[in-house]
Design a protein around this motif. Structure first.
Motif, short mmCIF file in Angstrom:
data_model
loop_
_atom_site.label_atom_id
_atom_site.label_comp_id
_atom_site.label_asym_id
_atom_site.label_seq_id
_atom_site.Cartn_x
_atom_site.Cartn_y
_atom_site.Cartn_z
N ALA A 84 -0.03 15.65 4.68
CA ALA A 84 1.42 15.77 4.84
C ALA A 84 2.14 15.26 3.59
CB ALA A 84 1.88 14.97 6.06
N ARG A 85 3.40 15.60 3.46
CA ARG A 85 4.19 15.08 2.34
C ARG A 85 4.55 13.61 2.56
NH1 ARG A 85 8.40 19.28 -0.08
NH2 ARG A 85 8.40 17.63 -1.60
N GLN A 86 4.74 13.22 3.81
CA GLN A 86 5.04 11.83 4.15
C GLN A 86 3.72 11.09 4.30
OE1 GLN A 86 8.28 10.90 4.27
NE2 GLN A 86 8.97 13.00 4.06
N LYS A 87 3.55 10.03 3.54
CA LYS A 87 2.29 9.30 3.54
C LYS A 87 2.52 7.81 3.75
CE LYS A 87 0.36 12.70 0.47
NZ LYS A 87 -0.41 13.41 1.45
N THR A 88 1.52 7.17 4.29
CA THR A 88 1.53 5.72 4.42
C THR A 88 0.30 5.20 3.70
OG1 THR A 88 2.63 5.87 6.56
CG2 THR A 88 1.58 3.78 6.02
N LEU A 89 0.52 4.24 2.82
CA LEU A 89 -0.58 3.64 2.06
C LEU A 89 -0.60 2.15 2.31
CD1 LEU A 89 0.90 5.88 -0.17
CD2 LEU A 89 -1.39 5.53 -1.00
N LEU A 90 -1.78 1.58 2.26
CA LEU A 90 -1.93 0.14 2.37
C LEU A 90 -2.36 -0.38 1.01
CD1 LEU A 90 -1.97 -2.46 4.04
CD2 LEU A 90 -4.38 -2.01 4.48
N LEU A 91 -1.54 -1.26 0.46
CA LEU A 91 -1.87 -1.93 -0.79
C LEU A 91 -2.44 -3.28 -0.39
CD1 LEU A 91 0.46 0.14 -1.36
CD2 LEU A 91 0.99 -1.25 -3.34
N GLU A 92 -3.74 -3.43 -0.55
CA GLU A 92 -4.41 -4.65 -0.12
C GLU A 92 -4.23 -5.74 -1.17
OE1 GLU A 92 -8.34 -3.05 0.23
OE2 GLU A 92 -8.05 -2.56 2.33
N GLY A 93 -3.96 -6.93 -0.69
CA GLY A 93 -3.79 -8.07 -1.59
C GLY A 93 -2.73 -9.01 -1.06
N ASP A 94 -2.24 -9.87 -1.93
CA ASP A 94 -1.21 -10.84 -1.56
C ASP A 94 0.11 -10.12 -1.33
OD1 ASP A 94 -0.02 -13.48 -1.28
OD2 ASP A 94 0.89 -13.07 -3.24
N SER A 95 0.59 -10.14 -0.09
CA SER A 95 1.79 -9.39 0.27
C SER A 95 3.02 -9.89 -0.48
CB SER A 95 2.02 -9.40 1.78
OG SER A 95 2.21 -10.72 2.23
N ASP A 96 3.11 -11.18 -0.74
CA ASP A 96 4.27 -11.71 -1.46
C ASP A 96 4.32 -11.16 -2.88
OD1 ASP A 96 5.10 -13.21 0.73
OD2 ASP A 96 4.00 -14.99 0.09
#
Length: 107
Positions: A84-96
């Motif tokens: 799809a054009r709408q995507k969700t990604l997870l950037l792993e690491g320190d959220s701050d």
């Protein structure tokens, strides 16, 4: 843990969840800022030159995000919207730290 009001990302225990609207087959690779969709949701607008075949556009998006955020591509996962054009990604690491970098790019 949540993101600032009206942002396109959400802090999670394992990193930051980022919502993206991807335009493949563009004339350039670029992150173009944050857009508000008709439903009120906010997404990061991104363009890549890659075609939407065999995951090439998704790979190009991950590479672009890794470069712009100075974050390893191996720590970025597509969690929703593979076709799809709408995507969700997870950037792993320190959220701050990740949220700080995102806020600096897209205030």
């Amino acid at each position: 843990m949540s993101a600032p009001a009206a942002s396109c990302w959400t802090r999670r225990a394992e990193g930051v969840e980022l919502h993206v609207r991807l335009t493949p087959k563009s004339s350039r690779d670029a992150l173009e800022g944050v857009e508000t969709r008709a439903d009120g949701a906010r997404v990061l607008k991104a363009r890549v030159r890659a075609v939407p075949e065999d995951g090439k556009a998704n790979e190009a998006l991950i590479a672009l995000l890794a470069k712009q955020l100075k974050h390893p591509a191996s720590r970025i996962r597509l969690t929703a919207g593979a076709t799809a054009r709408q995507k969700t990604l997870l950037l792993e690491g320190d959220s701050d730290s990740l949220a700080e970098r995102l806020a600096a790019l897209f205030p």
